[in-house]
Design an enzyme around this catalytic site. Structure first.
Site, PDB file in Angstrom:
ATOM      1  N   SER A  91      27.632  30.029  25.309  1.00 15.90           N
ATOM      2  CA  SER A  91      28.377  28.845  25.716  1.00 15.90           C
ATOM      3  C   SER A  91      27.997  27.716  24.781  1.00 15.90           C
ATOM      4  O   SER A  91      26.807  27.444  24.572  1.00 15.90           O
ATOM      5  CB  SER A  91      28.053  28.454  27.159  1.00 15.90           C
ATOM      6  OG  SER A  91      28.370  27.098  27.422  1.00 15.90           O
ATOM      7  N   CYS A 251      34.576  22.733  26.018  1.00 15.84           N
ATOM      8  CA  CYS A 251      34.304  24.173  25.980  1.00 15.84           C
ATOM      9  C   CYS A 251      34.145  24.683  24.544  1.00 15.84           C
ATOM     10  O   CYS A 251      35.125  24.850  23.816  1.00 15.84           O
ATOM     11  CB  CYS A 251      35.379  24.974  26.712  1.00 15.84           C
ATOM     12  SG  CYS A 251      34.956  26.720  26.896  1.00 15.84           S
TER      13      CYS A 251
END
Length: 344
Positions: A91, A251
């Site tokens: 991530s 993101c």
């Protein structure tokens, strides 16, 4: 006072997305590689994820990052992301949180004006370059893992309508969907509708397409739907996460997957850059830093730049008499899709 388990946590966020970093209390995660450790935490070791992520200690939003010794000698530290639906390989926002915490707490020595930290992840090595000033990480630039397209314009029928999705990998697998196909825009007021549709769509698409990473076969399912809204100067993004919420950051892995789709369509060249913007207005700078290949697939090498902040610390403990060591979730807080958490 007698505790059965104690976990020390530094609370941080990247561009609004919570990414707590566990620096103490998890002595060892079994596995010879980070992918082995990821698989362990998703199966035999899921107790840790439930302890941290579920009530009464956890909340629906955010992640816990488990920092481990690296399994690759080229890395400075390893980390695995725990979210309510399980462990994930990589991530961008969480890598920025981990880098910020490691440097600002002194776990890794900070050097000004720049410190390089190499992170070992289940998706490969990630180089983090932190711009440092007066003991603070001003921002962090991540050299992300090779990102590639599985399929453009994959068509799925949703609520009686044909919806097109680009299937791509950017550190995790995404279905990237133009939000106007659903008659919505990426705005705070639509967050509830977006997460509900995103959770339904990722389940539906997983039933209809097979994916498998060329080097890491265990990475073989879509984790998220990321909605996009392309505008003149930015691309708005909204990644939806089980059991039902929207990513507060733009993101990083989703932006990397999106970059791969732009390159595949001939809409960006090596050296090109763009800005992705989250549902709350925070931004990442995204650069196509280079080209590569992974297996037989052509891949892009994205760079993602964003900011992280430490805002507190906590010590999570388990009393031996506490009946909720495995935690619990209720639909009043966690939404109607709690079955997506595979609670059994």
């Amino acid at each position: 006072m007698h505790w059965k388990k104690v976990v020390n946590v530094i609370n941080a966020h990247c561009e609004g997305e919570n990414g707590a970093v566990v620096l103490g209390g998890v002595i060892n995660v079994p596995g010879d590689t980070m992918l082995d450790k990821l698989n362990y935490l998703n199966h035999e070791g899921r107790d840790l994820q439930r302890f941290l992520c579920f009530e009464p200690r956890g909340v629906p939003h955010g992640s816990f990052n488990i920092v481990t010794p690296p399994t690759n000698p080229e890395a400075d530290a390893g980390f695995i992301i725990l979210q309510p639906d399980g462990a994930h390989p990589m991530s961008g926002s969480n890598a920025i949180c981990v880098t910020t915490v490691l440097l600002e707490t002194g776990a890794i020595a900070m050097q000004e004006p720049e410190t390089i930290v190499t992170l070992d992840t289940a998706a490969g090595l990630v180089k983090a370059v932190a711009r440092c000033e007066a003991g603070k990480c001003v921002d962090v630039t991540l050299s992300m893992v090779p990102s590639f397209v599985e399929k453009l314009d994959f068509e799925v029928t949703y609520q009686g309508k044909a919806i097109r999705a680009d299937i791509a990998f950017g550190g995790d697998y995404y279905a990237i969907i133009e939000v106007k196909q659903l008659g919505l825009t990426i705005d705070k007021v639509n967050a509830g509708e977006l997460f509900a549709k995103g959770v339904e769509l990722v389940t539906l698409i997983n039933q209809q397409i097979e994916v498998e990473h060329p080097l890491y076969p265990a990475l073989n399912k879509l984790s998220y739907v990321m909605f996009k809204q392309e505008e003149a100067d930015v691309t708005r993004t909204c990644t939806t996460l089980k059991p039902g919420r929207c990513d507060r950051s733009p993101c990083g892995t989703g932006s990397s997957a999106y970059l791969a789709t732009l390159f595949e369509r001939g809409l960006i060249k090596e050296g090109g850059e763009l800005i992705t913007q989250s549902i709350i207005g925070s931004r990442f700078k995204v650069v196509l830093d280079g080209l590569s290949s992974i297996g037989r697939k052509e891949a892009v090498l994205p760079q993602i730049t964003g900011r992280g902040w430490i805002y507190g610390s906590q010590q999570l403990a388990l009393d031996p008499s506490d009946p909720f060591d495995q935690g619990f979730v209720l639909s009043d807080t966690w939404g109607p899709y709690i079955e997506a958490l595979n609670l059994d």
